[in-house]
Design a protein around this motif. Sequence first.
Motif, PDB file in Angstrom:
ATOM      1  N   GLU A 191       0.826  -1.207   0.000  1.00 44.65           N
ATOM      2  CA  GLU A 191       0.000   0.000   0.000  1.00 44.65           C
ATOM      3  C   GLU A 191       0.862   1.260   0.000  1.00 44.65           C
ATOM      4  O   GLU A 191       0.622   2.209  -0.754  1.00 44.65           O
ATOM      5  CB  GLU A 191      -0.890  -0.016   1.256  1.00 44.65           C
ATOM      6  N   TYR A 192       1.880   1.241   0.860  1.00 46.19           N
ATOM      7  CA  TYR A 192       2.792   2.379   0.970  1.00 46.19           C
ATOM      8  C   TYR A 192       3.556   2.585  -0.335  1.00 46.19           C
ATOM      9  O   TYR A 192       3.714   3.710  -0.814  1.00 46.19           O
ATOM     10  CB  TYR A 192       3.765   2.122   2.136  1.00 46.19           C
ATOM     11  N   VAL A 193       3.985   1.476  -0.952  1.00 41.77           N
ATOM     12  CA  VAL A 193       4.764   1.561  -2.191  1.00 41.77           C
ATOM     13  C   VAL A 193       3.889   2.117  -3.314  1.00 41.77           C
ATOM     14  O   VAL A 193       4.314   2.982  -4.097  1.00 41.77           O
ATOM     15  CB  VAL A 193       5.309   0.163  -2.572  1.00 41.77           C
ATOM     16  N   ILE A 194       2.649   1.634  -3.390  1.00 43.56           N
ATOM     17  CA  ILE A 194       1.730   2.114  -4.442  1.00 43.56           C
ATOM     18  C   ILE A 194       1.480   3.611  -4.281  1.00 43.56           C
ATOM     19  O   ILE A 194       1.452   4.369  -5.267  1.00 43.56           O
ATOM     20  CB  ILE A 194       0.406   1.313  -4.399  1.00 43.56           C
ATOM     21  N   GLN A 195       1.298   4.050  -3.046  1.00 44.29           N
ATOM     22  CA  GLN A 195       1.080   5.482  -2.808  1.00 44.29           C
ATOM     23  C   GLN A 195       2.270   6.307  -3.302  1.00 44.29           C
ATOM     24  O   GLN A 195       2.095   7.369  -3.919  1.00 44.29           O
ATOM     25  CB  GLN A 195       0.859   5.705  -1.305  1.00 44.29           C
ATOM     26  N   LEU A 196       3.483   5.821  -3.047  1.00 43.58           N
ATOM     27  CA  LEU A 196       4.687   6.502  -3.526  1.00 43.58           C
ATOM     28  C   LEU A 196       4.691   6.602  -5.052  1.00 43.58           C
ATOM     29  O   LEU A 196       5.009   7.650  -5.628  1.00 43.58           O
ATOM     30  CB  LEU A 196       5.935   5.727  -3.083  1.00 43.58           C
ATOM     31  N   LEU A 197       4.363   5.484  -5.702  1.00 42.16           N
ATOM     32  CA  LEU A 197       4.385   5.445  -7.168  1.00 42.16           C
ATOM     33  C   LEU A 197       3.344   6.378  -7.782  1.00 42.16           C
ATOM     34  O   LEU A 197       3.594   7.001  -8.811  1.00 42.16           O
ATOM     35  CB  LEU A 197       4.152   4.008  -7.651  1.00 42.16           C
ATOM     36  N   VAL A 198       2.173   6.494  -7.127  1.00 43.18           N
ATOM     37  CA  VAL A 198       1.130   7.411  -7.616  1.00 43.18           C
ATOM     38  C   VAL A 198       1.604   8.854  -7.447  1.00 43.18           C
ATOM     39  O   VAL A 198       1.473   9.676  -8.359  1.00 43.18           O
ATOM     40  CB  VAL A 198      -0.198   7.175  -6.859  1.00 43.18           C
ATOM     41  N   GLU A 199       2.181   9.150  -6.265  1.00 43.53           N
ATOM     42  CA  GLU A 199       2.642  10.517  -6.004  1.00 43.53           C
ATOM     43  C   GLU A 199       3.713  10.951  -6.996  1.00 43.53           C
ATOM     44  O   GLU A 199       3.803  12.118  -7.362  1.00 43.53           O
ATOM     45  CB  GLU A 199       3.202  10.610  -4.577  1.00 43.53           C
ATOM     46  N   ARG A 200       4.526   9.983  -7.452  1.00 48.13           N
ATOM     47  CA  ARG A 200       5.626  10.321  -8.363  1.00 48.13           C
ATOM     48  C   ARG A 200       5.223  10.211  -9.834  1.00 48.13           C
ATOM     49  O   ARG A 200       6.051  10.390 -10.721  1.00 48.13           O
ATOM     50  CB  ARG A 200       6.830   9.426  -8.093  1.00 48.13           C
ATOM     51  N   GLY A 201       3.961   9.906 -10.065  1.00 48.50           N
ATOM     52  CA  GLY A 201       3.447   9.924 -11.432  1.00 48.50           C
ATOM     53  C   GLY A 201       3.677   8.651 -12.233  1.00 48.50           C
ATOM     54  O   GLY A 201       3.425   8.631 -13.443  1.00 48.50           O
ATOM     55  N   TYR A 202       4.151   7.571 -11.597  1.00 54.66           N
ATOM     56  CA  TYR A 202       4.358   6.307 -12.317  1.00 54.66           C
ATOM     57  C   TYR A 202       3.044   5.557 -12.522  1.00 54.66           C
ATOM     58  O   TYR A 202       2.902   4.753 -13.448  1.00 54.66           O
ATOM     59  CB  TYR A 202       5.338   5.399 -11.557  1.00 54.66           C
ATOM     60  N   LEU A 203       2.073   5.797 -11.640  1.00 50.85           N
ATOM     61  CA  LEU A 203       0.775   5.132 -11.722  1.00 50.85           C
ATOM     62  C   LEU A 203      -0.335   6.165 -11.527  1.00 50.85           C
ATOM     63  O   LEU A 203      -0.115   7.225 -10.928  1.00 50.85           O
ATOM     64  CB  LEU A 203       0.643   4.061 -10.635  1.00 50.85           C
TER      65      LEU A 203
END
Length: 560
Positions: free
Chosen positions: A6-18
């Motif tokens: 969950e934490y990793v996905i949130q990071l990826l969304v914040e950085r525009g990868y997802l």
Amino acid sequence: MTSNDEYVIQLLVERGYLTSEQVEAAAQSMKAENETTLDVLVSGGTIGEDEVLGTIADQFGLKYCHINADAISPEATQAIPVDIAKKYGVVPVVASEDSVTVALSDPMGYDAIDSLRYVLHGRDVEAVLAPLEEVRAAMAKLYPTGEDAEVSTRDEEGLDGGDAAEGDDSAVIKLANMILTTAIKMKASDIHIEPMEKEFRVRYRIDGALRKMDSPPKRLQGAIISRFKIMSKMKISEKRIPQDGRIQISVGGKDLDLRVSSVPTNHGESIVMRILDKSNLSLGLPQLGFLSDDQTTFEHLIKLPDGVVLVTGPTGSGKTTTLYACLGQINTPDKKLITVEDPVEYQMSGINQVQVNKDVGLDFSAALRSILRQAPNIVMIGEIRDAETADIAMEAALTGHLVFSTLHTNDAPSAVTRLLDIGVKPFLVASALRAAMAQRLVRAICEKCKEAYAPSERELKMLGGLARGSNATLPDHMYHGTGCDVCGKTGYKGRKGIFEIFKVDDTIQRLIFDHAPATLLRQRARELGMRTLREDGMLKVASGMTSLQEVLRVTMGDAD
């Protein structure tokens, strides 16, 4: 992928990868029970593993890279033992004399690097993030057999004792054991565990000087303190009041006792462990540092049929060790020896040892009265603290017992005035006291890196002034330690005593009757040939046992 998707996905969304839509779609398309949203996103090609791991590595300040086991040198492999590698899930990539770089696959396991630094005895550890399959492949190639990895914490550290469950080798237990075994290997006398505001400090007292060690991770502070409290049978839930305990362990076939105390401080409980090494009991008088003439004098004193013999000095000056060495020397089957101690520090065979217990009214004086009914030949009292204990000790000496005890005084003649000050009658002191010996501990020059040098004019002048009144001749060379691995670069290894033996003769008895001051007693003792602490120290400087700086350090406040 990781244990914190969950934490990793949130990071990826914040950085525009997802995007949120991609995450929602992946969540709805999960099929297998153990499949995660992140697994679906990677397996479906929505995002690559390199992007995921690279993002997390960046978040944790790590470098992300690919590793190849064939490119890793044997030197790097040897830097991390197999059991450590498997325990922490890391493989070494590059190693030098003072640092090692390891690869790990779970970025959330980065906290383990703090523990790994401590386990590797302070070696600098850097971490890089690598794909799980590459770490597994490297592990299999670098460490092909797994039999050696199954080592319990006790076996691995050479530590028995405590109450760890079989096979429990958690980081906390491992670190606690490492703190103990490292201290013992370094021949420390005390371990200080001190919570500070921003660090969890560990210091060892080695040869009388505190030496700071690598700090364990601050986040493990509470757990490590609790571990030591459990081992010493303290109440772990009680953190508001001081507690005392004891740990019994075996390291390398040697049985050791650790006396443990905890005190609450601003930033957590401070723990101090005194390491009681029974091998010290076998020390003879020459090993304590006696010169031949003082040794002859002291051997005569401890073989007297009756009287009081006192050992004086500040805390940590080796008084207890000297007393135990005396008892060991005179402990024969034809004599009965009884000690009264608080607490009993060393268990000695053939000697009856009584521990003071104030909770049930068994203080020094009560215990002393009781043991005199046991008809001992020799009595050792841990410390004379009050007039009642002192009176009983003096009376015991006058009724045919040889009594050993300690006092806190700066020099030997002051033992007389100290006894008079606490209320012992002058005639009792004069009749019962046979001798008082003051002592200090100086660090001995390391034999491995010991080196002769020509003393400076200043040093010779100091030696000449300090050794006045003795028969010592000024040396044409002195010694110092240059510093080596054996002595931890300090130039010193082990400690020896310097002594001042004050014998009571007829003239001194009359002076005691007259309540003479310590200066007058000292003057008479000097006339009889008593060597002062400093003079004894100077002879040991001239003989190469210790350094001038050490003698000056421990006798700075003493009279000549």
